[in-house]
Enzyme design. Structure first.
Site, PDB file in Angstrom:
ATOM      1  N   ASP A  68      -2.097   2.332  -4.586  1.00  0.00           N
ATOM      2  CA  ASP A  68      -3.304   2.806  -3.924  1.00  0.00           C
ATOM      3  C   ASP A  68      -4.410   1.764  -4.030  1.00  0.00           C
ATOM      4  OD1 ASP A  68      -2.097   5.195  -3.266  1.00  0.00           O
ATOM      5  OD2 ASP A  68      -2.735   6.181  -5.124  1.00  0.00           O
ATOM      6  N   HIS A  79       0.819  -1.213   0.000  1.00  0.00           N
ATOM      7  CA  HIS A  79       0.000   0.000   0.000  1.00  0.00           C
ATOM      8  C   HIS A  79       0.858   1.270   0.000  1.00  0.00           C
ATOM      9  CE1 HIS A  79      -3.643   2.059  -0.041  1.00  0.00           C
ATOM     10  NE2 HIS A  79      -4.253   1.593   1.042  1.00  0.00           N
TER      11      HIS A  79
END
Length: 511
Positions: A486, A482
């Site tokens: 995204d 992450h």
């Protein structure tokens, strides 16, 4: 005049303790003769002569601590004087050796050495010996298996003859170029072979007081430990610095609980817990180097990356219908079956082109975007999980992908994968479905930023055009970092894979 220096001893090792010198100033040595043994907290390493010559000045004494690259001694080229000295000393030595040597048919002695095991592999662990002293061997016959943190490598016999001596024992650490065995070329097998050096040394160590390396002996003396109660993990059962430190730390917990100094601050915890005793129905087996590395890297990936997983499901009916319709013609033309993995590889590449961050990696404060599509395919073997790499998948046909996966899978199961075949993947696919997994969360293969988990195809009722029908469905799982990918990108990527699998014609039209 050349310098004898401390070699590289591993990625995390920065210093070592000088153990026993095998030579003294003025000694004539030959290439690969052992000069001195260095001891780290993990392993003992022999420093060998790189060329024939004469030992000059010994710069460090036994028990001193040295850093990587430090000078240990000087050595001059042999020259005529050295050659004469060797000749003079060799003659009586030869006479001494000639007396006890068994009649084995003559022939020169050939050394079997550890081969190069890859650019980043500096040491390995001796596995099971496939031969013993006195056995006859042929050229290229496997003598022993060396296990590294990535792959198992066999040491082949360099000549036909008889095993004269085994230089290392099972569990010893060796580096590329180390001599592991000596072979008498062209000799016949002896009825009563001599005991190998490591075995004899180990036997003597086991039947007498334990032998401690200099630094270990100092720790034992300072902590008033019983050397006979310490199990040595070094070569021939010798007690290493790490063994002594562990023994010194183990009893520290007991007096810490005593009320002798109630106001004193609590002692620091021991660096490693002593191994617990095993019960009558338990068995303790040392983790292989490969399994230790797998464990370390998976934990490192969890600690370093912000791992998140998103899920979806795909209707595999279209691919199953295509395989059923064209399987016979495909096998007849290409000689391999059309599997699912080639479709998944192509579907992933198409999605990676659209969402390049899933194909990238973080390097410090930078992002490295990869303009190639080398897909790692996780393969389970008896030794553990390995991930060979299929190169340039975007340029390959379905048949080429299937053939390469079959080739790499066979090499993985046979333990013959090279380092190059397992490095450099930009993305990984893991198929837990072959073992019956219905749903899982795959873990990243660092430094990659994404991994796709495939699962079991199972018929389930789904709603299709207003009606409930039974379809062959598969859950898909994308684990991603992450920090670089995204949530929107991850979900979009997985949806593209789902669409490409449910309608393979999209791949044909590059949609």
């Amino acid at each position: 005049m050349t310098d004898i220096t401390v070699p590289q001893l591993g990625e995390s090792v920065t210093e070592a303790t000088v153990g026993t010198w095998s030579v003294k100033a003025g000694d004539t040595v030959k290439k690969d003769d052992v000069l001195v043994e260095l001891e780290t907290d993990k392993v003992a390493v022999e420093v060998r002569a790189e060329n024939d010559g004469v030992v000059g000045t010994i710069l460090v004494e036994e028990g001193e601590t040295v850093e990587i690259g430090a000078r240990l001694a000087t050595m001059s080229a042999g020259g005529e004087a050295a050659a004469a000295a060797e000749s003079a000393s060799a003659e009586p030595a030869a006479q001494e050796e000639a007396t006890p040597a068994p009649a084995s048919g003559g022939g020169q002695t050939i050394e079997a050495t550890v081969p190069q095991m890859g650019e980043s592999v500096t040491e390995g662990t001796i596995g099971a010996w496939l031969v013993k002293v006195g056995d006859s061997v042929t050229v290229d016959q496997a003598l022993v298996e060396i296990e590294t943190d990535k792959v198992a490598v066999e040491v082949p016999s360099p000549a036909a003859g008889v095993i004269a001596e085994l230089m290392v024992g099972e569990g010893d650490s060796v580096a590329p170029g180390d001599v592991v065995a000596k072979i008498t070329e062209g000799a016949a097998a002896s009825a009563a072979p001599a005991t190998s050096a490591p075995a004899a040394a180990a036997a003597s160590a086991g039947g007498s007081d334990a032998v401690a390396m200099p630094s270990a002996a100092r720790i034992i003396e300072e902590n008033k430990l019983d050397a006979g109660a310490i199990e040595g993990s070094g070569r021939d059962g010798r007690i290493t610095k790490g063994d002594a430190l562990q023994a010194a730390a183990a009893p520290a917990a007991a007096p810490a609980a005593a009320p002798s100094a109630p106001s004193a601050p609590a002692a620091a915890p021991a660096p490693a817990a002593a191994p617990r005793d095993t019960g009558p129905r338990e068995e303790r087996v040392r983790m292989t180097r490969l399994r230790q590395t797998i464990a370390k890297r998976l934990k490192d990936a969890q600690n370093a990356a912000a791992i998140l997983t998103t899920y979806n499901e795909a209707d595999m009916g279209a691919i199953m219908d295509a395989r059923k319709a064209h399987q016979e013609a495909f096998v007849a033309k290409h000689g391999v079956k059309l599997g699912f993995m080639s479709f998944f590889a192509k579907a992933c590449v198409a999605a990676l082109k659209e969402i390049p961050s899933v194909n990238a990696e973080i390097d410090g404060s930078d992002i490295i975007y990869k303009n190639f599509y080398d897909i790692g395919v996780a393969v389970g073997t008896e030794r553990g999980l390995v991930v060979p790499v299929v190169r340039n998948v975007d340029q390959m046909s379905l048949a080429e992908i299937e053939k390469e996966i079959i080739r790499l899978g066979k090499r993985a199961r046979d333990g013959k994968l090279t380092i190059d075949e397992m490095q450099g993947a930009s993305f990984t696919i893991s198929n837990g479905g072959v073992y019956g997994s219905l749903m899982s969360m795959p873990i990243l293969n660092a430094p990659q930023s994404g991994i796709l988990g495939m699962h079991k195809i199972q018929e389930r009722p789904v709603a299709l055009n207003g009606a409930v029908v039974i379809r062959p469905m598969m859950y898909l799982a994308l684990s991603y970092d992450h920090r670089i990918v995204d949530g929107k990108e991850a979900v979009t990527w997985l949806v593209r894979v789902k669409e490409n699998l449910e309608d393979p014609q999209r791949l044909l039209f590059d949609l």
